[in-house]
Each structure stands twice: as structure tokens, then as C-alpha cells.
Design a protein around this motif. Structure first.
Motif, PDB file in Angstrom:
ATOM      1  N   ALA A   9     -21.456  60.028  57.612  1.00  0.00           N
ATOM      2  CA  ALA A   9     -21.541  58.568  57.438  1.00  0.00           C
ATOM      3  C   ALA A   9     -21.075  58.165  56.040  1.00  0.00           C
ATOM      4  O   ALA A   9     -20.360  57.169  55.878  1.00  0.00           O
ATOM      5  N   LEU A  10     -21.457  58.932  55.031  1.00  0.00           N
ATOM      6  CA  LEU A  10     -21.040  58.631  53.664  1.00  0.00           C
ATOM      7  C   LEU A  10     -19.530  58.730  53.511  1.00  0.00           C
ATOM      8  O   LEU A  10     -18.902  57.879  52.875  1.00  0.00           O
ATOM      9  N   ILE A  11     -18.928  59.740  54.107  1.00  0.00           N
ATOM     10  CA  ILE A  11     -17.473  59.888  54.038  1.00  0.00           C
ATOM     11  C   ILE A  11     -16.785  58.714  54.731  1.00  0.00           C
ATOM     12  O   ILE A  11     -15.804  58.168  54.226  1.00  0.00           O
ATOM     13  N   SER A  12     -17.317  58.281  55.874  1.00  0.00           N
ATOM     14  CA  SER A  12     -16.722  57.154  56.602  1.00  0.00           C
ATOM     15  C   SER A  12     -16.795  55.871  55.785  1.00  0.00           C
ATOM     16  O   SER A  12     -15.812  55.139  55.662  1.00  0.00           O
ATOM     17  N   ALA A  31     -14.449  51.795  51.925  1.00  0.00           N
ATOM     18  CA  ALA A  31     -14.584  51.154  50.620  1.00  0.00           C
ATOM     19  C   ALA A  31     -13.338  51.367  49.774  1.00  0.00           C
ATOM     20  O   ALA A  31     -12.871  50.444  49.099  1.00  0.00           O
ATOM     21  N   VAL A  32     -12.781  52.565  49.802  1.00  0.00           N
ATOM     22  CA  VAL A  32     -11.570  52.844  49.032  1.00  0.00           C
ATOM     23  C   VAL A  32     -10.410  52.023  49.571  1.00  0.00           C
ATOM     24  O   VAL A  32      -9.636  51.443  48.798  1.00  0.00           O
ATOM     25  N   GLU A  33     -10.283  51.935  50.887  1.00  0.00           N
ATOM     26  CA  GLU A  33      -9.199  51.144  51.482  1.00  0.00           C
ATOM     27  C   GLU A  33      -9.311  49.676  51.088  1.00  0.00           C
ATOM     28  O   GLU A  33      -8.328  49.036  50.729  1.00  0.00           O
ATOM     29  N   THR A  34     -10.518  49.133  51.109  1.00  0.00           N
ATOM     30  CA  THR A  34     -10.731  47.738  50.722  1.00  0.00           C
ATOM     31  C   THR A  34     -10.436  47.543  49.243  1.00  0.00           C
ATOM     32  O   THR A  34      -9.835  46.540  48.848  1.00  0.00           O
ATOM     33  N   GLY A  35     -10.834  48.493  48.426  1.00  0.00           N
ATOM     34  CA  GLY A  35     -10.555  48.405  46.991  1.00  0.00           C
ATOM     35  C   GLY A  35      -9.078  48.447  46.686  1.00  0.00           C
ATOM     36  O   GLY A  35      -8.585  47.697  45.835  1.00  0.00           O
ATOM     37  N   VAL A  36      -8.355  49.313  47.371  1.00  0.00           N
ATOM     38  CA  VAL A  36      -6.903  49.402  47.164  1.00  0.00           C
ATOM     39  C   VAL A  36      -6.233  48.104  47.588  1.00  0.00           C
ATOM     40  O   VAL A  36      -5.353  47.588  46.894  1.00  0.00           O
ATOM     41  N   ARG A  37      -6.672  47.547  48.708  1.00  0.00           N
ATOM     42  CA  ARG A  37      -6.095  46.288  49.176  1.00  0.00           C
ATOM     43  C   ARG A  37      -6.367  45.156  48.172  1.00  0.00           C
ATOM     44  O   ARG A  37      -5.496  44.338  47.889  1.00  0.00           O
ATOM     45  N   ALA A  38      -7.570  45.119  47.612  1.00  0.00           N
ATOM     46  CA  ALA A  38      -7.904  44.094  46.620  1.00  0.00           C
ATOM     47  C   ALA A  38      -7.104  44.304  45.342  1.00  0.00           C
ATOM     48  O   ALA A  38      -6.636  43.343  44.727  1.00  0.00           O
ATOM     49  N   PHE A  39      -6.938  45.546  44.931  1.00  0.00           N
ATOM     50  CA  PHE A  39      -6.170  45.846  43.720  1.00  0.00           C
ATOM     51  C   PHE A  39      -4.717  45.442  43.879  1.00  0.00           C
ATOM     52  O   PHE A  39      -4.113  44.897  42.964  1.00  0.00           O
ATOM     53  N   ARG A  40      -4.147  45.709  45.050  1.00  0.00           N
ATOM     54  CA  ARG A  40      -2.762  45.296  45.305  1.00  0.00           C
ATOM     55  C   ARG A  40      -2.632  43.784  45.284  1.00  0.00           C
ATOM     56  O   ARG A  40      -1.620  43.241  44.865  1.00  0.00           O
ATOM     57  N   GLY A  41      -3.660  43.081  45.751  1.00  0.00           N
ATOM     58  CA  GLY A  41      -3.627  41.623  45.762  1.00  0.00           C
ATOM     59  C   GLY A  41      -3.555  41.033  44.368  1.00  0.00           C
ATOM     60  O   GLY A  41      -3.037  39.937  44.164  1.00  0.00           O
ATOM     61  N   LEU A  42      -4.078  41.748  43.377  1.00  0.00           N
ATOM     62  CA  LEU A  42      -4.020  41.258  41.998  1.00  0.00           C
ATOM     63  C   LEU A  42      -2.603  41.260  41.453  1.00  0.00           C
ATOM     64  O   LEU A  42      -2.257  40.444  40.602  1.00  0.00           O
ATOM     65  N   TYR A  43      -1.780  42.178  41.926  1.00  0.00           N
ATOM     66  CA  TYR A  43      -0.450  42.345  41.363  1.00  0.00           C
ATOM     67  C   TYR A  43       0.672  41.861  42.272  1.00  0.00           C
ATOM     68  O   TYR A  43       1.828  42.087  41.966  1.00  0.00           O
ATOM     69  N   GLU A  44       0.343  41.205  43.361  1.00  0.00           N
ATOM     70  CA  GLU A  44       1.400  40.650  44.212  1.00  0.00           C
ATOM     71  C   GLU A  44       1.982  39.402  43.554  1.00  0.00           C
ATOM     72  O   GLU A  44       1.278  38.628  42.916  1.00  0.00           O
TER      73      GLU A  44
END
Length: 76
Positions: free
Chosen positions: A33-36, A41-54
Motif C-alpha cells: 500500500a505504501l509503494i502504491s 504521490a510522485v506522479e502528482t508531484g512531477v505533474r505539479a512541478f512541470r506545471g510551474l515551468y510550462e
């Protein structure tokens, strides 16, 4: 205890590689469950980080399916 036995019938301890792991099924379920959750969480963080630099002025393409059936597909 018979030679080559995997589990002791008296105390229930394993005699193979599992004797080195001191956790049960609950710990394994929590680890999965922790791995899932971490993956999401990592996928959401990466998507948010990319949104900062678009570039907000860059052209973007979006589409919406209005209707889909056997006879056709309407896209907006």
C-alpha cells in the motif's frame, strides 16, 4: 524434525530463507500500500512541478468527446 522440512511443526518457525524476515502478511500488505501511494504521490508531484515551468503562451491542444456510439464519434 524431518530433514529438508520447511516449517517446524512444534513452534511454527520457518527453516528456509523466510526465517530471516521477521514480519507477517500485515506488514507486507502495508508495504504494498505504501509503494502504491508513493507512486501516485510522485506522479502528482512531477505533474505539479512541470506545471510551474510550462509556458502559458504556448499553444495547447485539448479535445472533448461529446458523443460516442456505434454509428460515430463527435469530438469538440
Amino acid at each position: 524434525m524431518p530433514l529438508g522440512a520447511v516449517k517446524c511443526m512444534g513452534c511454527g518457525s520457518f527453516q528456509n530463507y523466510r526465517r530471516f524476515f521477521d514480519f507477517g502478511n500485515n506488514a507486507i500488505a502495508l508495504l504494498v500500500a505504501l509503494i502504491s501511494v508513493s507512486t501516485l504521490a510522485v506522479e502528482t508531484g512531477v505533474r505539479a512541478f512541470r506545471g510551474l515551468y510550462e509556458d502559458p503562451l504556448a499553444p495547447q491542444l485539448s479535445a472533448r468527446i461529446l458523443h460516442a456510439d456505434v454509428e460515430g464519434l463527435r469530438i469538440l
